[in-house]
Design a protein around this motif. Structure first.
Motif, PDB file in Angstrom:
ATOM      1  N   GLU A 151       0.847  -1.197   0.000  1.00  0.00           N
ATOM      2  CA  GLU A 151       0.000   0.000   0.000  1.00  0.00           C
ATOM      3  C   GLU A 151       0.881   1.246   0.000  1.00  0.00           C
ATOM      4  O   GLU A 151       1.688   1.439   0.913  1.00  0.00           O
ATOM      5  CB  GLU A 151      -0.914   0.018   1.222  1.00  0.00           C
ATOM      6  CG  GLU A 151      -2.054  -0.956   1.160  1.00  0.00           C
ATOM      7  CD  GLU A 151      -3.063  -0.733   2.272  1.00  0.00           C
ATOM      8  OE1 GLU A 151      -3.963   0.118   2.113  1.00  0.00           O
ATOM      9  OE2 GLU A 151      -2.943  -1.397   3.309  1.00  0.00           O
ATOM     10  N   SER A 155      -6.079  11.819   6.913  1.00  0.00           N
ATOM     11  CA  SER A 155      -7.167  11.542   5.965  1.00  0.00           C
ATOM     12  C   SER A 155      -7.059  10.128   5.416  1.00  0.00           C
ATOM     13  O   SER A 155      -8.049   9.384   5.352  1.00  0.00           O
ATOM     14  CB  SER A 155      -7.131  12.551   4.812  1.00  0.00           C
ATOM     15  OG  SER A 155      -7.420  13.856   5.260  1.00  0.00           O
ATOM     16  N   TRP A 156      -5.839   9.748   5.022  1.00  0.00           N
ATOM     17  CA  TRP A 156      -5.645   8.410   4.458  1.00  0.00           C
ATOM     18  C   TRP A 156      -5.843   7.346   5.524  1.00  0.00           C
ATOM     19  O   TRP A 156      -6.486   6.316   5.285  1.00  0.00           O
ATOM     20  CB  TRP A 156      -4.259   8.308   3.830  1.00  0.00           C
ATOM     21  CG  TRP A 156      -4.068   7.101   2.959  1.00  0.00           C
ATOM     22  CD1 TRP A 156      -5.010   6.487   2.181  1.00  0.00           C
ATOM     23  CD2 TRP A 156      -2.847   6.367   2.767  1.00  0.00           C
ATOM     24  NE1 TRP A 156      -4.457   5.417   1.520  1.00  0.00           N
ATOM     25  CE2 TRP A 156      -3.142   5.321   1.848  1.00  0.00           C
ATOM     26  CE3 TRP A 156      -1.552   6.504   3.267  1.00  0.00           C
ATOM     27  CZ2 TRP A 156      -2.168   4.407   1.437  1.00  0.00           C
ATOM     28  CZ3 TRP A 156      -0.583   5.604   2.849  1.00  0.00           C
ATOM     29  CH2 TRP A 156      -0.884   4.565   1.951  1.00  0.00           C
ATOM     30  N   GLU A 213      -7.673   7.448   8.186  1.00  0.00           N
ATOM     31  CA  GLU A 213      -9.084   7.277   8.506  1.00  0.00           C
ATOM     32  C   GLU A 213      -9.798   6.521   7.386  1.00  0.00           C
ATOM     33  O   GLU A 213     -10.658   5.665   7.646  1.00  0.00           O
ATOM     34  CB  GLU A 213      -9.756   8.628   8.750  1.00  0.00           C
ATOM     35  CG  GLU A 213     -11.173   8.486   9.282  1.00  0.00           C
ATOM     36  CD  GLU A 213     -11.757   9.778   9.815  1.00  0.00           C
ATOM     37  OE1 GLU A 213     -12.544   9.713  10.777  1.00  0.00           O
ATOM     38  OE2 GLU A 213     -11.442  10.861   9.274  1.00  0.00           O
ATOM     39  N   ALA A 214      -9.427   6.794   6.144  1.00  0.00           N
ATOM     40  CA  ALA A 214     -10.073   6.141   5.004  1.00  0.00           C
ATOM     41  C   ALA A 214      -9.767   4.648   4.946  1.00  0.00           C
ATOM     42  O   ALA A 214     -10.633   3.847   4.557  1.00  0.00           O
ATOM     43  CB  ALA A 214      -9.633   6.810   3.703  1.00  0.00           C
ATOM     44  N   ILE A 215      -8.556   4.239   5.315  1.00  0.00           N
ATOM     45  CA  ILE A 215      -8.168   2.828   5.196  1.00  0.00           C
ATOM     46  C   ILE A 215      -8.232   2.084   6.529  1.00  0.00           C
ATOM     47  O   ILE A 215      -7.887   0.908   6.609  1.00  0.00           O
ATOM     48  CB  ILE A 215      -6.759   2.678   4.586  1.00  0.00           C
ATOM     49  CG1 ILE A 215      -5.672   3.254   5.511  1.00  0.00           C
ATOM     50  CG2 ILE A 215      -6.695   3.311   3.210  1.00  0.00           C
ATOM     51  CD1 ILE A 215      -4.246   3.037   4.994  1.00  0.00           C
ATOM     52  N   GLY A 216      -8.660   2.783   7.569  1.00  0.00           N
ATOM     53  CA  GLY A 216      -8.829   2.130   8.860  1.00  0.00           C
ATOM     54  C   GLY A 216      -7.540   1.909   9.630  1.00  0.00           C
ATOM     55  O   GLY A 216      -7.449   0.989  10.446  1.00  0.00           O
ATOM     56  N   THR A 231     -11.966  13.984  13.692  1.00  0.00           N
ATOM     57  CA  THR A 231     -12.280  12.769  12.957  1.00  0.00           C
ATOM     58  C   THR A 231     -13.564  12.142  13.507  1.00  0.00           C
ATOM     59  O   THR A 231     -14.104  12.614  14.510  1.00  0.00           O
ATOM     60  CB  THR A 231     -11.125  11.746  13.049  1.00  0.00           C
ATOM     61  OG1 THR A 231     -10.832  11.491  14.432  1.00  0.00           O
ATOM     62  CG2 THR A 231      -9.873  12.270  12.362  1.00  0.00           C
ATOM     63  N   ARG A 232     -14.016  11.070  12.849  1.00  0.00           N
ATOM     64  CA  ARG A 232     -15.235  10.401  13.313  1.00  0.00           C
ATOM     65  C   ARG A 232     -15.063   9.913  14.751  1.00  0.00           C
ATOM     66  O   ARG A 232     -13.950   9.547  15.147  1.00  0.00           O
ATOM     67  CB  ARG A 232     -15.570   9.222  12.397  1.00  0.00           C
ATOM     68  CG  ARG A 232     -15.978   9.610  10.988  1.00  0.00           C
ATOM     69  CD  ARG A 232     -16.542   8.395  10.246  1.00  0.00           C
ATOM     70  NE  ARG A 232     -15.529   7.364  10.092  1.00  0.00           N
ATOM     71  CZ  ARG A 232     -14.830   7.155   8.979  1.00  0.00           C
ATOM     72  NH1 ARG A 232     -15.014   7.938   7.928  1.00  0.00           N
ATOM     73  NH2 ARG A 232     -13.947   6.171   8.910  1.00  0.00           N
ATOM     74  N   THR A 253     -13.127   6.785  15.144  1.00  0.00           N
ATOM     75  CA  THR A 253     -11.759   6.768  14.649  1.00  0.00           C
ATOM     76  C   THR A 253     -10.764   6.911  15.797  1.00  0.00           C
ATOM     77  O   THR A 253     -10.894   7.801  16.632  1.00  0.00           O
ATOM     78  CB  THR A 253     -11.533   7.908  13.634  1.00  0.00           C
ATOM     79  OG1 THR A 253     -12.377   7.700  12.493  1.00  0.00           O
ATOM     80  CG2 THR A 253     -10.086   7.952  13.165  1.00  0.00           C
TER      81      THR A 253
END
Length: 248
Positions: A73, A130-131, A133-136, A171-172, A175
Motif C-alpha cells: 500500500e 485523511s488516508w 481514517e479512510a483505510i482504517g 475525525t469520526r 476513529t
C-alpha cells in the motif's frame, strides 16, 4: 547494511499503520520500527513531494525503500502550494541553502534556519490522517527528530501532542489514530544504530538539501548526517561532492 527486506513477524500491534517516508534516514528508520511493531503487511507508506529542490531524488529514494520492503500500500501526493508560498530555501530558489553554517541564525536573526518550510509537517500529517481514517489505520509514524537536528518548530514533541488532540476532535467518533514519533528523542547517531539493528536500507536514503546526484556535503542536512555516521563509527554509504572536517 543490505540484503533484502525480511518480513517481520514479531509485531505485537495488530493495527494497520501509515508511515510517512520522505526518503531520508530518519523516516526510513521510522518505517523499520513500524514494521517491527506492526508487521510488514500492516504498513502503508505515504510520500509527499512539495516542490523541494531535491524532490525527484527524494521520490527515487522513496521508491527504492518501498521496493526494498515490498510495500503493497503506497500513496504519493504532490503539495505544489509550498513552492508558491515560498519562504524557505528548500522551496524558493531565490533563497540560498546555507553551506558550512550548522546552527547559523535564520532570517532577521531567527533561531530557526532558513531551510525550515513553514508549518510543513502539519500538511503532511493532514494527508496522513485523511488516508489513515479512510483505510482504517490506527497509527501514523513520522520521523521527526527534536534532538540533534536543525531545530525546526514542527519537530518538537509538544507539536505532536497538540496535533494528537486535533485528530481526536476532527475525525469520526469511532476513529482512533495515534501519532507515533519513534525517533524524536534520539540523536542522529542513535538513529543510525537503530536502523542498522533493524536492517534498514540506509544506503537507499537521501538527505542532501540541494543536490540530486552526489550529496553536497555542506548543507545542514549533509553535515548532520556526516557527523552522525562518524559518531556511530560507520562510513556513510552515500557519495559526496565534498566533505567537511570531523569537527563539522
Amino acid at each position: 547494511m543490505r540484503g533484502g527486506a525480511v518480513e517481520v513477524v514479531r509485531g505485537t500491534d495488530p493495527r494497520k499503520a501509515v508511515a510517512l517516508l520522505s526518503g531520508g534516514m530518519d523516516s526510513c528508520v521510522s518505517v523499520a520500527i513500524a514494521r517491527e511493531r506492526h508487521g510488514g503487511s500492516n504498513i502503508a507508506l505515504l510520500h509527499a513531494s512539495y516542490g523541494q529542490r531535491t524532490e525527484e531524488r527524494e521520490r527515487r529514494a522513496f521508491d527504492d525503500i518501498a521496493n526494498f520492503y515490498g510495500a503493497r500500500e503506497q500513496l504519493i501526493v504532490q503539495l505544489d502550494h509550498f513552492r508558491a508560498i515560498g519562504g524557505s530555501a528548500l522551496t524558493d530558489k531565490k533563497i540560498s541553502v546555507p553551506e558550512n553554517e550548522l546552527g547559523a541564525p535564520g532570517p532577521q536573526g531567527s533561531a530557526i534556519p532558513v531551510t525550515y518550510v513553514p508549518f510543513r509537517n502539519a500538511h503532511f500529517l493532514s494527508v496522513a490522517v485523511s488516508w489513515a481514517e479512510a483505510i482504517g489505520a490506527g497509527a501514523i509514524y513520522i520521523g521527526a527528530v527534536a534532538e540533534d537536528s536543525s531545530g525546526y518548530p514542527d519537530c518538537r514533541p509538544e507539536y505532536y501532542r497538540v496535533f494528537q488532540e486535533l485528530i481526536r476532535v476532527g475525525t469520526r467518533p469511532e476513529t482512533q489514530i495515534e501519532i507515533v514519533t519513534p525517533v524524536i528523542t534520539l540523536k542522529k547517531c542513535e538513529i543510525i544504530q537503530r536502523g542498522i539493528e533493524l536492517g534498514a536500507p540506509l544506503d537507499l536514503t537521501w538527505s542532501c538539501y540541494q543536490n540530486e546526484d552526489a550529496a553536497c556535503g555542506a548543507c545542514d542536512s549533509c553535515r548532520l548526517r556526516l557527523r552522525a555516521f562518524a559518531e556511530a563509527g560507520m562510513p556513510d554509504p552515500l557519495p559526496y561532492r565534498r566533505t567537511v572536517s570531523a569537527g563539522y
